[in-house]
Write a protein that holds these residues in place. Structure first.
Motif, short mmCIF file in Angstrom:
data_model
loop_
_atom_site.label_atom_id
_atom_site.label_comp_id
_atom_site.label_asym_id
_atom_site.label_seq_id
_atom_site.Cartn_x
_atom_site.Cartn_y
_atom_site.Cartn_z
N LYS A 205 0.84 -1.20 0.00
CA LYS A 205 0.00 0.00 0.00
C LYS A 205 0.88 1.25 0.00
CE LYS A 205 -3.78 -2.29 0.06
NZ LYS A 205 -4.74 -2.23 -1.08
N PRO A 206 0.53 2.26 -0.79
CA PRO A 206 1.23 3.54 -0.65
C PRO A 206 0.91 4.14 0.71
CG PRO A 206 -0.65 3.75 -2.13
CD PRO A 206 -0.53 2.30 -1.80
N ILE A 207 1.94 4.65 1.38
CA ILE A 207 1.81 5.11 2.76
C ILE A 207 2.15 6.59 2.84
CG2 ILE A 207 2.58 4.76 5.15
CD1 ILE A 207 3.64 1.96 4.09
N VAL A 208 1.26 7.37 3.44
CA VAL A 208 1.55 8.76 3.77
C VAL A 208 1.77 8.80 5.27
CG1 VAL A 208 0.77 11.15 3.69
CG2 VAL A 208 0.09 9.56 1.87
N VAL A 209 2.97 9.25 5.67
CA VAL A 209 3.38 9.13 7.06
C VAL A 209 4.15 10.37 7.48
CG1 VAL A 209 5.43 7.85 6.33
CG2 VAL A 209 4.68 7.67 8.70
N ALA A 210 4.07 10.70 8.77
CA ALA A 210 4.80 11.84 9.30
C ALA A 210 6.30 11.64 9.14
CB ALA A 210 4.44 12.04 10.78
N ASP A 211 6.97 12.68 8.71
CA ASP A 211 8.41 12.64 8.46
C ASP A 211 9.14 12.82 9.79
OD1 ASP A 211 10.95 12.74 7.51
OD2 ASP A 211 10.71 14.58 6.33
N LEU A 212 9.48 11.69 10.42
CA LEU A 212 10.12 11.69 11.74
C LEU A 212 11.35 10.79 11.70
CD1 LEU A 212 6.88 11.29 13.88
CD2 LEU A 212 8.27 13.37 13.69
N PRO A 213 12.33 11.02 12.58
CA PRO A 213 13.54 10.19 12.56
C PRO A 213 13.27 8.70 12.70
CG PRO A 213 13.90 12.15 13.88
CD PRO A 213 12.45 12.15 13.51
N SER A 214 12.31 8.31 13.54
CA SER A 214 12.00 6.89 13.70
C SER A 214 11.51 6.27 12.40
CB SER A 214 10.94 6.71 14.80
OG SER A 214 9.76 7.44 14.49
N ILE A 215 10.74 7.02 11.64
CA ILE A 215 10.23 6.52 10.37
C ILE A 215 11.33 6.47 9.32
CG2 ILE A 215 8.58 6.96 8.51
CD1 ILE A 215 7.34 5.97 11.15
N ARG A 216 12.25 7.44 9.37
CA ARG A 216 13.34 7.46 8.39
C ARG A 216 14.33 6.32 8.60
NH1 ARG A 216 12.89 13.11 9.27
NH2 ARG A 216 14.78 13.16 10.57
N GLU A 217 14.27 5.64 9.75
CA GLU A 217 15.09 4.43 9.90
C GLU A 217 14.58 3.30 9.02
OE1 GLU A 217 15.97 3.00 13.78
OE2 GLU A 217 17.00 4.83 14.42
#
Length: 396
Positions: free
Chosen positions: A311-323
């Motif tokens: 699924k395409p995901i729209v997510v908050a740009d946060l350091p935990s997600i960028r891992e």
């Protein structure tokens, strides 16, 4: 290797913590670890949670849950802690795995010599301070107790597992510990995900179907998502999860903004049905906030489940997600706590299906690296190497 996984939550159970524990012990057994699961007596059936039997290498040791007895006056985990100590003194295991801070602290005090590995999901003192910035009276006392307890567990455990490298960094900075530590991000049940996965080209419905699946805790950022719907055309949003009181609060917000007609609150769903629900939707959402637990410590189960369903995901740009994700390659990362940014991300993917399709393919491929079995291998290898080194050192 024989590992005791001990937790005061009944497992199998209906909450996210119990689900994560069940997935962990199942995966550990599937990679060859003998697992003794010591928890209060469960009220759920494994088949209803996993959709399949528990791996043969898991042995359940249900303990009496005194909190359910009419004559037990308080909702305390202490009776279980006592039972856990007694169980450990009667059984030989190579190591103990715990993710409950109070339990870890208690076992370290009452079972000297136990090789305890602690899985941390947050720095509790930091989270408590963010929730209570003034720290007056009893709040200051509780914060001090959390600091003391965390310092003890982090320094005396044989090893630590953390959901993110950021969390390990903060533990080392705040508590000055040198305990061996490894990153073990959460994972996805690929067996269950593959049963719901269809390898069809991505194309949005009309109207497009958006999904948020998970708890409705404030740090999850769902109010931002509701506000974003005022700036999104041609789409309906499903919000799955939460209790009735929290749903009423969010529904009131949606009504005040005039978007309630395009949002469906369906409440909590059975864990075994979550992949089918994800499969029915076009775009999946994670509007996390900038709190420590969201920005540095979380490893969202639903993120990996979204990815496994392509699924395409729209997510908050946060350091935990960028891992985990790269913007424009495996997910669409937007400014946190910004309804406009969340709406722009959704609108971009709806307007540019070729971009959405590219995200789905990369996310699906990446999800294969985050199976529970892959996580179990990392954990088992780290524990085996650590206790092996300790045994060799003692022999010398």
């Amino acid at each position: 290797m024989r590992l005791a996984y001990i937790d005061p939550h009944p497992v199998p159970g209906g909450d996210v913590e119990a689900l994560q524990i069940l997935q962990n012990v199942d995966a550990l057994a599937r990679v060859g670890v003998m697992v003794d699961l010591v928890t209060p007596t469960a009220t759920f059936d494994t088949q209803a949670i996993l959709g399949r039997p528990l791996a043969a290498g898991v042995i359940l040791h249900p303990q009496i849950d005194w909190r359910r007895r009419w004559f037990f006056p308080v909702n305390s985990n202490l009776p279980f802690f006592i039972q856990a100590v007694r169980w450990l003194k009667r059984h030989h295991v190579d190591a103990v795995f715990v993710r409950n801070l109070k339990l870890a602290d208690y076992l370290l005090a009452h079972c000297p010599g136990v090789k305890l590995f602690f899985e941390t999901h947050e720095i509790f003192a930091q989270t408590y301070r963010e929730d209570h910035p003034q720290l007056r009276g009893k709040q200051a006392g509780k914060h001090a107790t959390l600091r003391e307890r965390e310092a003890n567990v982090y320094s005396k455990s044989t090893g630590l597992f953390a959901l993110t490298q950021l969390l390990i960094d903060d533990v080392r900075r705040d508590y000055q510990v040198r305990t061996p530590a490894w990153v073990a991000a959460d994972g996805v049940d690929l067996t269950a995900a593959n049963a719901a996965f269809t390898d069809a080209p991505w194309s949005p419905s009309a109207p497009a179907r958006l999904l948020y699946l998970g708890s409705l805790h404030p740090w999850k950022g769902v109010p931002t998502l509701i506000e974003a719907m005022a700036h999104v055309d041609g789409a309906r949003l499903t919000i799955a999860g939460g209790n009735a009181e929290r749903i009423d609060e969010l529904r009131a917000q949606a009504m005040a903004l005039g978007v309630h007609g395009r949002i469906d609150f369906i409440g909590a769903i059975a864990p075994a049905k979550r992949f089918a629900l994800i499969a029915e939707h076009d775009i999946c959402l994670l509007p996390l906030t900038e709190t420590s637990i969201a920005s540095r410590y979380t490893s969202p189960l639903k993120l990996f489940e979204y990815m496994a369903l392509a699924k395409p995901i729209v997510v908050a740009d946060l350091p935990s997600i960028r891992e985990v994700l790269v913007h424009g390659e495996s997910g669409w990362l937007v400014a946190p706590a910004s309804p406009q940014a969340m709406a722009e991300g959704i609108n971009t993917l709806l307007a540019r299906p070729e971009v959405a399709a590219r995200l789905t393919a990369t996310a699906r491929e990446l999800a294969l690296q985050y199976s529970w079995e892959a996580r179990a291998h990392r954990i088992a290898d780290a524990i085996d190497a650590t206790i092996g080194d300790a045994t060799a050192g003692a022999a010398r």
